[in-house]
Scaffold this motif. Sequence first.
Motif: not given
Length: 127
Positions: A25, A28-29, A42, A44-46
Motif C-alpha cells: 500500500y 495517497t493523501n 481512501t 491509501w488509494g482504495q
Amino acid sequence: MKKHVFAVFVAVWALAAGTAQAATYAWTNTAAGASGYWANGTNWGQATHVFPIVADSAYLTNSIASGAYTNIFDYQPGLGGPLAALVISNNSAGQAWLIITNAPLSVNAFTLGNGGNLQIDNGGIVS
C-alpha cells in the motif's frame, strides 16, 4: 456424509486462507497540510476501507515540494501488525509524518528516510 462435506469445506477454507497474499500500500493523501487516519482506506488509494494489516507493506514515500502530510496510526481492532515493511520518506523539501498513538505497531523491516518523521505518543509502541 455430513462429516465428509464438513471436512471438504474446512480443507477448501484452509487452502484459500493459506494462499492469501500480502499486499503493498502507498499513502495517497499527500496534499501539503493533509492528514488522515491509517484505517481509512481512501487515504491509501482504495475505494473501500482497505488498509495495511498483518504481513502487508506500507509506504509513506510520496514526494511533496513543501509542507507536510500526516498519517495517524490510532488504535483500531485488527491493526498492529506485524507489517512486513514500513517505509517513511519524502525525497523533496516536504515532510512525511507517521504518528503512532494509543496503539502498538509491529514491523519486520522499518526504514526512516530523508524527510520522514515518526512520532510516538499516548501509549503508542513500535517494535
